[in-house]
Write a protein that holds these residues in place. Structure first.
Motif, PDB file in Angstrom:
ATOM      1  N   TYR A 112     -36.159 -41.785  67.946  1.00 57.51           N
ATOM      2  CA  TYR A 112     -35.258 -40.693  68.306  1.00 57.51           C
ATOM      3  C   TYR A 112     -35.670 -40.124  69.661  1.00 57.51           C
ATOM      4  CZ  TYR A 112     -33.222 -40.530  63.619  1.00 57.51           C
ATOM      5  OH  TYR A 112     -32.557 -40.839  62.460  1.00 57.51           O
ATOM      6  N   GLN A 113     -34.674 -39.878  70.501  1.00 61.94           N
ATOM      7  CA  GLN A 113     -34.947 -39.337  71.833  1.00 61.94           C
ATOM      8  C   GLN A 113     -34.515 -37.885  71.983  1.00 61.94           C
ATOM      9  OE1 GLN A 113     -36.599 -41.302  74.038  1.00 61.94           O
ATOM     10  NE2 GLN A 113     -36.599 -42.907  72.462  1.00 61.94           N
ATOM     11  N   ASP A 114     -33.880 -37.336  70.969  1.00 61.65           N
ATOM     12  CA  ASP A 114     -33.287 -35.992  71.092  1.00 61.65           C
ATOM     13  C   ASP A 114     -33.914 -34.991  70.123  1.00 61.65           C
ATOM     14  OD1 ASP A 114     -32.388 -37.050  68.746  1.00 61.65           O
ATOM     15  OD2 ASP A 114     -30.250 -36.815  69.176  1.00 61.65           O
ATOM     16  N   GLY A 115     -35.098 -35.315  69.635  1.00 59.63           N
ATOM     17  CA  GLY A 115     -35.743 -34.403  68.700  1.00 59.63           C
ATOM     18  C   GLY A 115     -35.341 -34.620  67.255  1.00 59.63           C
ATOM     19  N   GLY A 116     -34.476 -35.576  67.002  1.00 58.69           N
ATOM     20  CA  GLY A 116     -34.061 -35.850  65.633  1.00 58.69           C
ATOM     21  C   GLY A 116     -35.150 -36.558  64.853  1.00 58.69           C
ATOM     22  N   THR A 117     -34.985 -36.611  63.550  1.00 57.29           N
ATOM     23  CA  THR A 117     -35.924 -37.343  62.687  1.00 57.29           C
ATOM     24  C   THR A 117     -35.148 -38.055  61.596  1.00 57.29           C
ATOM     25  OG1 THR A 117     -36.249 -35.496  61.145  1.00 57.29           O
ATOM     26  CG2 THR A 117     -37.749 -35.632  63.055  1.00 57.29           C
ATOM     27  N   LEU A 118     -35.755 -39.054  61.032  1.00 53.04           N
ATOM     28  CA  LEU A 118     -35.124 -39.812  59.959  1.00 53.04           C
ATOM     29  C   LEU A 118     -34.894 -38.934  58.741  1.00 53.04           C
ATOM     30  CD1 LEU A 118     -34.190 -42.706  59.202  1.00 53.04           C
ATOM     31  CD2 LEU A 118     -36.472 -43.086  58.262  1.00 53.04           C
ATOM     32  N   SER A 119     -35.851 -38.080  58.425  1.00 55.19           N
ATOM     33  CA  SER A 119     -35.714 -37.232  57.236  1.00 55.19           C
ATOM     34  C   SER A 119     -34.563 -36.242  57.387  1.00 55.19           C
ATOM     35  CB  SER A 119     -37.026 -36.490  56.954  1.00 55.19           C
ATOM     36  OG  SER A 119     -37.427 -35.740  58.066  1.00 55.19           O
ATOM     37  N   LYS A 120     -34.244 -35.842  58.615  1.00 47.94           N
ATOM     38  CA  LYS A 120     -33.098 -34.963  58.831  1.00 47.94           C
ATOM     39  C   LYS A 120     -31.784 -35.719  58.684  1.00 47.94           C
ATOM     40  CE  LYS A 120     -35.429 -31.805  62.077  1.00 47.94           C
ATOM     41  NZ  LYS A 120     -35.477 -31.337  63.488  1.00 47.94           N
ATOM     42  N   GLU A 121     -31.785 -36.991  59.050  1.00 48.97           N
ATOM     43  CA  GLU A 121     -30.556 -37.793  59.013  1.00 48.97           C
ATOM     44  C   GLU A 121     -30.195 -38.238  57.598  1.00 48.97           C
ATOM     45  OE1 GLU A 121     -28.479 -38.391  61.356  1.00 48.97           O
ATOM     46  OE2 GLU A 121     -29.480 -38.684  63.283  1.00 48.97           O
ATOM     47  N   LEU A 122     -31.208 -38.568  56.800  1.00 50.26           N
ATOM     48  CA  LEU A 122     -30.928 -39.174  55.501  1.00 50.26           C
ATOM     49  C   LEU A 122     -30.643 -38.126  54.438  1.00 50.26           C
ATOM     50  CD1 LEU A 122     -33.692 -41.948  55.326  1.00 50.26           C
ATOM     51  CD2 LEU A 122     -31.356 -42.119  56.206  1.00 50.26           C
ATOM     52  N   PRO A 123     -29.691 -38.386  53.545  1.00 48.97           N
ATOM     53  CA  PRO A 123     -29.483 -37.500  52.396  1.00 48.97           C
ATOM     54  C   PRO A 123     -30.685 -37.563  51.462  1.00 48.97           C
ATOM     55  CG  PRO A 123     -28.141 -39.476  52.199  1.00 48.97           C
ATOM     56  CD  PRO A 123     -28.744 -39.514  53.560  1.00 48.97           C
ATOM     57  N   ALA A 124     -30.813 -36.566  50.593  1.00 48.87           N
ATOM     58  CA  ALA A 124     -32.006 -36.420  49.756  1.00 48.87           C
ATOM     59  C   ALA A 124     -32.262 -37.653  48.893  1.00 48.87           C
ATOM     60  CB  ALA A 124     -31.875 -35.180  48.878  1.00 48.87           C
ATOM     61  N   ASP A 125     -31.203 -38.210  48.292  1.00 49.68           N
ATOM     62  CA  ASP A 125     -31.429 -39.340  47.396  1.00 49.68           C
ATOM     63  C   ASP A 125     -31.956 -40.557  48.141  1.00 49.68           C
ATOM     64  OD1 ASP A 125     -28.796 -39.759  48.617  1.00 49.68           O
ATOM     65  OD2 ASP A 125     -28.551 -41.392  47.184  1.00 49.68           O
ATOM     66  N   LEU A 126     -31.506 -40.730  49.402  1.00 48.47           N
ATOM     67  CA  LEU A 126     -31.955 -41.875  50.187  1.00 48.47           C
ATOM     68  C   LEU A 126     -33.394 -41.674  50.674  1.00 48.47           C
ATOM     69  CD1 LEU A 126     -30.444 -44.445  50.721  1.00 48.47           C
ATOM     70  CD2 LEU A 126     -29.843 -43.607  52.997  1.00 48.47           C
ATOM     71  N   ARG A 127     -33.752 -40.449  50.975  1.00 47.25           N
ATOM     72  CA  ARG A 127     -35.147 -40.170  51.343  1.00 47.25           C
ATOM     73  C   ARG A 127     -36.078 -40.521  50.190  1.00 47.25           C
ATOM     74  NH1 ARG A 127     -32.939 -35.240  53.386  1.00 47.25           N
ATOM     75  NH2 ARG A 127     -33.926 -34.046  51.695  1.00 47.25           N
ATOM     76  N   GLU A 128     -35.670 -40.175  48.998  1.00 47.10           N
ATOM     77  CA  GLU A 128     -36.491 -40.466  47.825  1.00 47.10           C
ATOM     78  C   GLU A 128     -36.630 -41.977  47.617  1.00 47.10           C
ATOM     79  OE1 GLU A 128     -36.416 -39.730  42.974  1.00 47.10           O
ATOM     80  OE2 GLU A 128     -35.070 -38.589  44.288  1.00 47.10           O
ATOM     81  N   LYS A 129     -35.534 -42.703  47.750  1.00 49.40           N
ATOM     82  CA  LYS A 129     -35.580 -44.159  47.564  1.00 49.40           C
ATOM     83  C   LYS A 129     -36.443 -44.821  48.631  1.00 49.40           C
ATOM     84  CE  LYS A 129     -31.065 -44.509  45.281  1.00 49.40           C
ATOM     85  NZ  LYS A 129     -29.674 -45.002  45.372  1.00 49.40           N
ATOM     86  N   LEU A 130     -36.314 -44.362  49.872  1.00 50.43           N
ATOM     87  CA  LEU A 130     -37.116 -44.931  50.937  1.00 50.43           C
ATOM     88  C   LEU A 130     -38.590 -44.656  50.711  1.00 50.43           C
ATOM     89  CD1 LEU A 130     -37.402 -46.372  53.645  1.00 50.43           C
ATOM     90  CD2 LEU A 130     -36.888 -44.203  54.795  1.00 50.43           C
ATOM     91  N   ASN A 131     -38.910 -43.449  50.286  1.00 53.13           N
ATOM     92  CA  ASN A 131     -40.311 -43.114  50.010  1.00 53.13           C
ATOM     93  C   ASN A 131     -40.890 -44.026  48.932  1.00 53.13           C
ATOM     94  OD1 ASN A 131     -41.981 -41.273  51.361  1.00 53.13           O
ATOM     95  ND2 ASN A 131     -40.701 -39.547  50.729  1.00 53.13           N
ATOM     96  N   ARG A 132     -40.082 -44.346  47.910  1.00 50.29           N
ATOM     97  CA  ARG A 132     -40.566 -45.211  46.837  1.00 50.29           C
ATOM     98  C   ARG A 132     -40.870 -46.617  47.356  1.00 50.29           C
ATOM     99  NH1 ARG A 132     -36.555 -42.783  43.302  1.00 50.29           N
ATOM    100  NH2 ARG A 132     -35.254 -44.651  43.487  1.00 50.29           N
TER     101      ARG A 132
END
Length: 353
Positions: A110-130
């Protein structure tokens, strides 16, 4: 969609990735393909496009292969031997420029201060973490990386864990062969343009692709095997369904940027190879996706009036040279045959009836 880049982008940069998100089997960068007597060579996705005085061979690549995908068919060997020049999506000297890895990672972040955790919905963050946790990682460690890169890394990790390697991909193999034979090489586009394409997909479509992986990660190895089998067998209908049509339907903007617009830019270059040279033949190697469908290079060049022939000694007589087009809705069913309204031709150049 999740496997698009196995067809559309030459994942040679994959070997430069410094971030491994899933377990993978390491493959040495200088590894050479070893002959495997147990398997017949893959059926080639190879066409000859010609005018009155010369020809271009178009070869559909798979960018991640195994050692037992070699040797190649005699058809490819003969096209390579007959060609004075070999053209790839990106020229070998650009592909192996030592700065590519750094440029690749710059686009992945990210070049604009964004992050993956801000972009992803909660359920997808959980799946990715797993998924990451299985390999001792967490979302915080990849939070600076954009969804397309995370998805690409996940697919690469799984593919390498079941024996696929970018170093054994058809592109790299033929680059080495061209260097050993002293053949001239070039590219259809720059490395920077290709990196820009990888980084330019709409965020919602990037997230959709990542979700496809994370919803059913245990099914990914089998899917990779299926699509590789379709490529090995030159199963045009299966490749068209699983690669081109699926991507076009699910992520139309990404499809336009990755496939249609690049085909638009490549057709004039291939025409130039045919129209400018009075003799000599050229082998052009591109991702298989670019050859499929009515917006693919084969149909586009056929529409320009060039002679189009499937080169496939292993194919049965009467085998169509492209997958049959999708039937239109009844109200629109005004044409029969190919996407341009012409009959679909066989490898002999005769219409299939």
């Amino acid at each position: 969609m999740r496997f698009l880049k196995l067809f559309a982008l030459p994942l040679l940069t994959a070997s430069l990735l410094s971030v491994s998100l899933t377990s993978a089997t390491a493959v040495a960068g200088g590894e050479q393909a070893a002959p495997a007597a147990a398997k017949a060579p893959p059926v080639p996705l190879l066409w000859k496009i010609s005018d009155a005085d010369n020809a271009v061979y178009l070869l559909g690549s798979f960018h991640l292969l195994r050692a037992d995908d070699y040797p190649l068919s005699a058809d490819i060997d003969q096209a390579f031997a007959a060609s004075d020049k070999v053209v790839f999506e990106v020229a070998p000297e650009e592909m192996f420029d030592p700065t590519v890895g750094q440029r690749f990672m710059q686009r992945a972040r990210y070049q604009d201060g964004g992050t993956l955790s801000k972009e992803l919905p909660a359920d997808l963050r959980e799946k990715l973490n797993r998924v990451l946790a299985k390999n001792g990682r967490s979302l915080s460690q990849v939070d600076a990386l954009e969804p397309w890169f995370v998805n690409l890394s996940l697919v690469l990790g799984v593919s390498q864990s079941i024996g696929f390697s970018p170093q054994l991909g058809l592109d790299q193999y033929l680059m080495r062969q061209a260097a050993e034979a002293g053949k001239a090489t070039s590219g259809l586009e720059s490395m920077d343009h290709q990196l820009d394409v990888m980084d330019s997909g709409p965020v919602d479509e990037q997230i959709k692709g990542l979700r496809e992986f994370l919803d059913k990660p245990d099914e990914v190895p089998g899917m990779l095997e299926d699509i590789h089998k379709a490529w090995r067998n030159a199963d045009l209908a299966e490749l068209d369904e699983k690669a081109r049509r699926e991507m076009k339907d699910k992520t139309p903007q990404t499809y336009r940027m990755v496939n249609t617009e690049r085909n638009d830019a490549w057709v004039p270059q291939i025409q130039k190879l045919l129209d400018d040279a009075k003799k000599g033949e050229t082998l052009v190697v591109v991702g298989s996706l670019h050859l499929l469908g009515d917006d693919g290079l084969i149909e586009r060049l056929r529409g320009k009036g060039y002679k189009v022939e499937r080169v496939c000694a292993a194919c049965a007589s009467g085998t169509p040279d492209l997958a049959a087009p999708v039937a239109p809705a009844p109200a629109e069913a005004t044409e029969a045959g190919g996407a341009s309204g012409k009959p679909v031709k066989t490898g002999s150049g005769k219409p299939a009836r």
